[in-house]
Scaffold this motif. Sequence first.
Motif, PDB file in Angstrom:
ATOM      1  N   GLN A  41       0.846  -1.189   0.000  1.00 33.63           N
ATOM      2  CA  GLN A  41       0.000   0.000   0.000  1.00 33.63           C
ATOM      3  C   GLN A  41       0.879   1.235   0.000  1.00 33.63           C
ATOM      4  O   GLN A  41       1.846   1.309   0.757  1.00 33.63           O
ATOM      5  N   LEU A  42       0.538   2.195  -0.832  1.00 31.83           N
ATOM      6  CA  LEU A  42       1.306   3.432  -0.927  1.00 31.83           C
ATOM      7  C   LEU A  42       0.408   4.586  -0.524  1.00 31.83           C
ATOM      8  O   LEU A  42      -0.693   4.742  -1.063  1.00 31.83           O
ATOM      9  N   GLU A  43       0.876   5.391   0.413  1.00 34.94           N
ATOM     10  CA  GLU A  43       0.140   6.598   0.781  1.00 34.94           C
ATOM     11  C   GLU A  43       0.915   7.808   0.284  1.00 34.94           C
ATOM     12  O   GLU A  43       2.124   7.912   0.521  1.00 34.94           O
ATOM     13  N   LEU A  44       0.218   8.726  -0.367  1.00 31.08           N
ATOM     14  CA  LEU A  44       0.840   9.916  -0.933  1.00 31.08           C
ATOM     15  C   LEU A  44       0.280  11.157  -0.257  1.00 31.08           C
ATOM     16  O   LEU A  44      -0.934  11.260  -0.052  1.00 31.08           O
ATOM     17  N   VAL A  45       1.161  12.082   0.077  1.00 27.55           N
ATOM     18  CA  VAL A  45       0.742  13.328   0.715  1.00 27.55           C
ATOM     19  C   VAL A  45       1.348  14.496  -0.040  1.00 27.55           C
ATOM     20  O   VAL A  45       2.576  14.599  -0.151  1.00 27.55           O
ATOM     21  N   GLU A  46       0.487  15.380  -0.541  1.00 31.39           N
ATOM     22  CA  GLU A  46       0.950  16.569  -1.244  1.00 31.39           C
ATOM     23  C   GLU A  46       1.119  17.728  -0.258  1.00 31.39           C
ATOM     24  O   GLU A  46       0.407  17.831   0.726  1.00 31.39           O
ATOM     25  N   SER A  47       2.047  18.609  -0.576  1.00 35.48           N
ATOM     26  CA  SER A  47       2.224  19.831   0.212  1.00 35.48           C
ATOM     27  C   SER A  47       2.805  20.913  -0.688  1.00 35.48           C
ATOM     28  O   SER A  47       3.259  20.626  -1.800  1.00 35.48           O
ATOM     29  N   GLY A  48       2.781  22.146  -0.189  1.00 38.42           N
ATOM     30  CA  GLY A  48       3.388  23.252  -0.920  1.00 38.42           C
ATOM     31  C   GLY A  48       2.413  24.178  -1.615  1.00 38.42           C
ATOM     32  O   GLY A  48       2.823  25.193  -2.183  1.00 38.42           O
ATOM     33  N   GLY A  49       1.128  23.838  -1.584  1.00 41.40           N
ATOM     34  CA  GLY A  49       0.155  24.722  -2.205  1.00 41.40           C
ATOM     35  C   GLY A  49      -0.017  26.010  -1.415  1.00 41.40           C
ATOM     36  O   GLY A  49       0.492  26.150  -0.309  1.00 41.40           O
ATOM     37  N   GLY A  50      -0.717  26.959  -2.016  1.00 43.86           N
ATOM     38  CA  GLY A  50      -0.961  28.223  -1.332  1.00 43.86           C
ATOM     39  C   GLY A  50      -1.422  29.278  -2.312  1.00 43.86           C
ATOM     40  O   GLY A  50      -1.745  28.980  -3.464  1.00 43.86           O
ATOM     41  N   LEU A  51      -1.433  30.508  -1.818  1.00 45.03           N
ATOM     42  CA  LEU A  51      -1.839  31.655  -2.633  1.00 45.03           C
ATOM     43  C   LEU A  51      -0.593  32.326  -3.196  1.00 45.03           C
ATOM     44  O   LEU A  51       0.350  32.613  -2.444  1.00 45.03           O
ATOM     45  N   VAL A  52      -0.603  32.576  -4.490  1.00 47.39           N
ATOM     46  CA  VAL A  52       0.547  33.215  -5.138  1.00 47.39           C
ATOM     47  C   VAL A  52       0.017  34.192  -6.189  1.00 47.39           C
ATOM     48  O   VAL A  52      -1.042  33.964  -6.776  1.00 47.39           O
ATOM     49  N   GLN A  53       0.761  35.256  -6.407  1.00 49.96           N
ATOM     50  CA  GLN A  53       0.353  36.242  -7.415  1.00 49.96           C
ATOM     51  C   GLN A  53       0.688  35.740  -8.820  1.00 49.96           C
ATOM     52  O   GLN A  53       1.618  34.934  -8.989  1.00 49.96           O
ATOM     53  N   PRO A  54      -0.026  36.210  -9.809  1.00 52.34           N
ATOM     54  CA  PRO A  54       0.332  35.861 -11.196  1.00 52.34           C
ATOM     55  C   PRO A  54       1.795  36.193 -11.478  1.00 52.34           C
ATOM     56  O   PRO A  54       2.294  37.248 -11.067  1.00 52.34           O
ATOM     57  N   GLY A  55       2.460  35.272 -12.158  1.00 55.92           N
ATOM     58  CA  GLY A  55       3.889  35.433 -12.414  1.00 55.92           C
ATOM     59  C   GLY A  55       4.773  34.843 -11.335  1.00 55.92           C
ATOM     60  O   GLY A  55       5.992  34.753 -11.514  1.00 55.92           O
ATOM     61  N   GLY A  56       4.169  34.438 -10.236  1.00 57.97           N
ATOM     62  CA  GLY A  56       4.937  33.874  -9.127  1.00 57.97           C
ATOM     63  C   GLY A  56       5.257  32.395  -9.308  1.00 57.97           C
ATOM     64  O   GLY A  56       4.940  31.796 -10.341  1.00 57.97           O
ATOM     65  N   SER A  57       5.891  31.820  -8.274  1.00 55.37           N
ATOM     66  CA  SER A  57       6.341  30.433  -8.329  1.00 55.37           C
ATOM     67  C   SER A  57       5.929  29.683  -7.070  1.00 55.37           C
ATOM     68  O   SER A  57       5.739  30.288  -6.003  1.00 55.37           O
ATOM     69  N   LEU A  58       5.786  28.390  -7.221  1.00 55.01           N
ATOM     70  CA  LEU A  58       5.552  27.490  -6.094  1.00 55.01           C
ATOM     71  C   LEU A  58       6.248  26.169  -6.391  1.00 55.01           C
ATOM     72  O   LEU A  58       6.443  25.819  -7.569  1.00 55.01           O
ATOM     73  N   VAL A  59       6.568  25.435  -5.328  1.00 56.97           N
ATOM     74  CA  VAL A  59       7.080  24.086  -5.477  1.00 56.97           C
ATOM     75  C   VAL A  59       6.170  23.151  -4.696  1.00 56.97           C
ATOM     76  O   VAL A  59       6.018  23.303  -3.475  1.00 56.97           O
ATOM     77  N   LEU A  60       5.549  22.220  -5.389  1.00 55.89           N
ATOM     78  CA  LEU A  60       4.727  21.209  -4.741  1.00 55.89           C
ATOM     79  C   LEU A  60       5.566  19.969  -4.479  1.00 55.89           C
ATOM     80  O   LEU A  60       6.441  19.622  -5.281  1.00 55.89           O
ATOM     81  N   SER A  61       5.271  19.319  -3.360  1.00 53.35           N
ATOM     82  CA  SER A  61       5.943  18.066  -3.019  1.00 53.35           C
ATOM     83  C   SER A  61       4.917  16.967  -2.878  1.00 53.35           C
ATOM     84  O   SER A  61       3.793  17.207  -2.431  1.00 53.35           O
ATOM     85  N   CYS A  62       5.325  15.780  -3.250  1.00 53.33           N
ATOM     86  CA  CYS A  62       4.501  14.576  -3.097  1.00 53.33           C
ATOM     87  C   CYS A  62       5.349  13.567  -2.360  1.00 53.33           C
ATOM     88  O   CYS A  62       6.300  13.025  -2.925  1.00 53.33           O
ATOM     89  N   ALA A  63       5.037  13.360  -1.095  1.00 56.52           N
ATOM     90  CA  ALA A  63       5.822  12.452  -0.273  1.00 56.52           C
ATOM     91  C   ALA A  63       5.058  11.156  -0.059  1.00 56.52           C
ATOM     92  O   ALA A  63       3.838  11.159   0.147  1.00 56.52           O
ATOM     93  N   ALA A  64       5.786  10.056  -0.090  1.00 52.51           N
ATOM     94  CA  ALA A  64       5.165   8.749   0.108  1.00 52.51           C
ATOM     95  C   ALA A  64       5.461   8.232   1.497  1.00 52.51           C
ATOM     96  O   ALA A  64       6.546   8.455   2.047  1.00 52.51           O
ATOM     97  N   SER A  65       4.480   7.546   2.057  1.00 51.66           N
ATOM     98  CA  SER A  65       4.691   6.897   3.346  1.00 51.66           C
ATOM     99  C   SER A  65       4.234   5.442   3.233  1.00 51.66           C
ATOM    100  O   SER A  65       3.574   5.069   2.269  1.00 51.66           O
ATOM    101  N   LYS A  66       4.585   4.662   4.175  1.00 53.47           N
ATOM    102  CA  LYS A  66       4.254   3.231   4.285  1.00 53.47           C
ATOM    103  C   LYS A  66       5.081   2.373   3.330  1.00 53.47           C
ATOM    104  O   LYS A  66       5.322   1.206   3.613  1.00 53.47           O
TER     105      LYS A  66
END
Length: 120
Positions: free
Chosen positions: A1-26
């Motif tokens: 069984q694989l559990e996935l958890v996303e993080s890194g989302g949020g509010l950003v202005q147009p033209g901005g940047s974000l980095v999303l992460s997908c971490a696995a557990s188990k």
Amino acid sequence: QLELVESGGGLVQPGGSLVLSCAASKSSLASYAIGWFRQVPGKEREGVSCISYSGDSTNYAHFVKGRFTISRDNAKNTVYLQMYNLKPEDTGVYYCAARNNWCMKQMDYWGNGTLVTVSS
């Protein structure tokens, strides 16, 4: 069984940047292709990017090509989505998902999503 958890989302202005992460557990995600998908209320979920288990192969939806970069660090059991030059139409809930071989609409494991809002 694989559990996935996303993080890194949020509010950003147009033209901005974000980095999303997908971490696995188990268990390890090292043998899975990992995809990023996004969904806006009232619309179908759409594929954004996919990376092979080794990281040697990637692909991108035409609407993010040149702005998003997918990568993985199997030692950290994590896959990343670097998003640059974000646009309001990139707003949505971003999900990561895992599947043997390659990404398809029907993936084997899904995370719960992280919300990205691009707005001034």
